[in-house]
Design a protein around this motif. Structure first.
Motif, PDB file in Angstrom:
ATOM      1  N   ARG A  19       0.829  -1.214   0.000  1.00  0.00           N
ATOM      2  CA  ARG A  19       0.000   0.000   0.000  1.00  0.00           C
ATOM      3  C   ARG A  19       0.859   1.258   0.000  1.00  0.00           C
ATOM      4  N   ALA A  20       1.905   1.281   0.851  1.00  0.00           N
ATOM      5  CA  ALA A  20       2.708   2.491   1.016  1.00  0.00           C
ATOM      6  C   ALA A  20       3.581   2.777  -0.194  1.00  0.00           C
ATOM      7  N   ALA A  21       4.195   1.741  -0.757  1.00  0.00           N
ATOM      8  CA  ALA A  21       5.130   1.938  -1.867  1.00  0.00           C
ATOM      9  C   ALA A  21       4.456   1.807  -3.222  1.00  0.00           C
ATOM     10  N   GLY A  22       3.346   1.087  -3.253  1.00  0.00           N
ATOM     11  CA  GLY A  22       2.669   0.809  -4.513  1.00  0.00           C
ATOM     12  C   GLY A  22       2.958  -0.599  -4.974  1.00  0.00           C
ATOM     13  N   PRO A  23       1.999  -1.279  -5.562  1.00  0.00           N
ATOM     14  CA  PRO A  23       2.187  -2.678  -5.968  1.00  0.00           C
ATOM     15  C   PRO A  23       3.223  -2.855  -7.071  1.00  0.00           C
ATOM     16  N   ASP A  24       3.594  -1.760  -7.747  1.00  0.00           N
ATOM     17  CA  ASP A  24       4.606  -1.850  -8.797  1.00  0.00           C
ATOM     18  C   ASP A  24       6.013  -1.647  -8.263  1.00  0.00           C
ATOM     19  N   ARG A  25       6.157  -1.498  -6.929  1.00  0.00           N
ATOM     20  CA  ARG A  25       7.460  -1.198  -6.335  1.00  0.00           C
ATOM     21  C   ARG A  25       7.932  -2.262  -5.353  1.00  0.00           C
ATOM     22  N   VAL A  26       7.227  -3.362  -5.260  1.00  0.00           N
ATOM     23  CA  VAL A  26       7.606  -4.452  -4.354  1.00  0.00           C
ATOM     24  C   VAL A  26       7.977  -5.665  -5.187  1.00  0.00           C
ATOM     25  N   LEU A  27       9.097  -6.294  -4.822  1.00  0.00           N
ATOM     26  CA  LEU A  27       9.673  -7.409  -5.574  1.00  0.00           C
ATOM     27  C   LEU A  27       9.834  -8.609  -4.647  1.00  0.00           C
ATOM     28  N   LEU A  28       9.665  -9.793  -5.181  1.00  0.00           N
ATOM     29  CA  LEU A  28       9.831 -11.002  -4.376  1.00  0.00           C
ATOM     30  C   LEU A  28      11.268 -11.113  -3.889  1.00  0.00           C
ATOM     31  N   GLY A  29      11.447 -11.416  -2.587  1.00  0.00           N
ATOM     32  CA  GLY A  29      12.784 -11.601  -2.026  1.00  0.00           C
ATOM     33  C   GLY A  29      12.771 -12.670  -0.957  1.00  0.00           C
TER      34      GLY A  29
END
Length: 331
Positions: free
Chosen positions: A280-290
């Motif tokens: 929510r905070a960063a946007g769904p286009d800014r989170v990557l699997l790790g």
């Protein structure tokens, strides 16, 4: 064609680097500092833990077998942060970065369709950083891994402006991954050196980049923060408040929370509610699997951890691989 599943947080251990620094002046003192920061109980666990994972950290066949079991198609492989060695002099630091770049590239070359690599730069010697980045790119690596600080220097230090400029111009990836925490002995029990130290270092380093205006000056930087960016994304409201009410917190051009959407974050937060808030905070286009493969503070089931967050189907697949695939070289 189905988007591949991409794990952006996976490590390789480089015995060549360990052999290079063994016995050098300063190495013993650095190990003593690490021992004080972690405490005896953590050190007693760390040795056997790493030892059991040597095959996954060094052998490509073992790595690929584990990836298949996890359902991971591609890994972005970075050197173990234990290879930073920020205590080294210029000559040794340059040798470490070149050796780490070449060894990581050689490791990934065994499976180039599935393994992409990152190199190292010696943050303690700013004038060496851009040449080290260039060397990493020349080896076919996608960028470099950086720590949260160097001795006596934060990432907001003007000495690093050439690094940000060159990384932006070349499109190089920067993977922000701390090693050690300057809270030192305060965190030397119960593995607080990692559970509290790592997310603290992430939050401090990102705050320096935001508040100093680095992200204003280099909006095209491709920077991935490990461990979900630590405490910052889920507590960014306090930073926004300070920016609004205090003139001494106005080093950046806009509210700090807005810069989260210029950064990338891995999904390794160990809690589905926290992962939802990060998205929510960063946007769904800014989170990557790790996953932090293959260490015990990672997850052996990164896709399971992602599913537990109950994201929308579109957001799930974006984090699973769509976002990272856009950062990888196009075939």
């Amino acid at each position: 064609m189905t988007t591949p599943t991409v794990d952006v947080h996976a490590h390789v251990l480089l015995p060549e680097v360990d052999a290079l620094v063994a016995g050098l002046p300063g190495h013993a003192q650095a190990k003593e500092l690490d021992a004080r920061r972690n405490g005896p109980m953590a050190l007693a666990v760390n040795g056997p833990m790493v030892g059991a994972r040597i095959p996954h950290l060094t052998d490509v066949t073992a790595r690929l077998t584990a990836m298949d079991a996890q359902g991971v198609d591609i890994q972005l492989v970075s050197p173990s942060p234990s290879h930073y060695h920020p205590w080294t002099d210029e000559e040794t630091a340059e040798k470490i970065s070149r050796l780490a770049n070449e060894a990581t590239a050689a490791h990934c070359a065994h499976a180039p369709e599935r393994l992409y690599g990152l190199g190292l730069v010696p943050l303690q010697h700013p004038k060496l950083v851009v040449p080290a980045l260039e060397h990493a790119l020349e080896q076919g690596l996608l960028g470099v891994e950086i720590s949260s600080h160097a001795p006596g220097r934060e990432l907001s230090d003007p000495a690093y402006e050439p690094l940000w400029a060159r990384a932006e111009k070349t499109g190089a990836l920067l993977f922000l991954h701390p090693f050690g925490c300057t809270l030192d002995e305060r965190l030397n029990r119960w593995y607080l050196s990692n559970t509290v130290g790592q997310p603290t270092e992430n939050a401090v380093a990102l705050s320096h980049l935001i508040f100093s205006g680095v992200l204003d000056r280099y909006p095209g930087l491709k920077l991935i923060a490990a461990h979900g960016g630590g405490y910052l994304p889920t507590h960014i409201g306090r930073s926004d408040h300070a920016w609004r009410v205090r003139p001494d917190a106005r080093g950046c051009g806009r509210e700090p929370s807005s810069y989260l959407r210029q950064l990338y974050f891995d999904s390794l937060v160990h809690d589905p509610h926290t992962l939802r808030e990060l998205v929510r905070a960063a946007g769904p286009d800014r989170v990557l699997l790790g996953s932090d493969f293959p260490f015990d503070m990672g997850t052996e089931d990164p896709l399971g951890a992602l599913r537990a967050a109950h994201l929308s189907d579109a957001d799930f697949h974006a984090v699973r691989g769509g976002n990272a695939a856009a950062l990888l070289p196009k075939e």
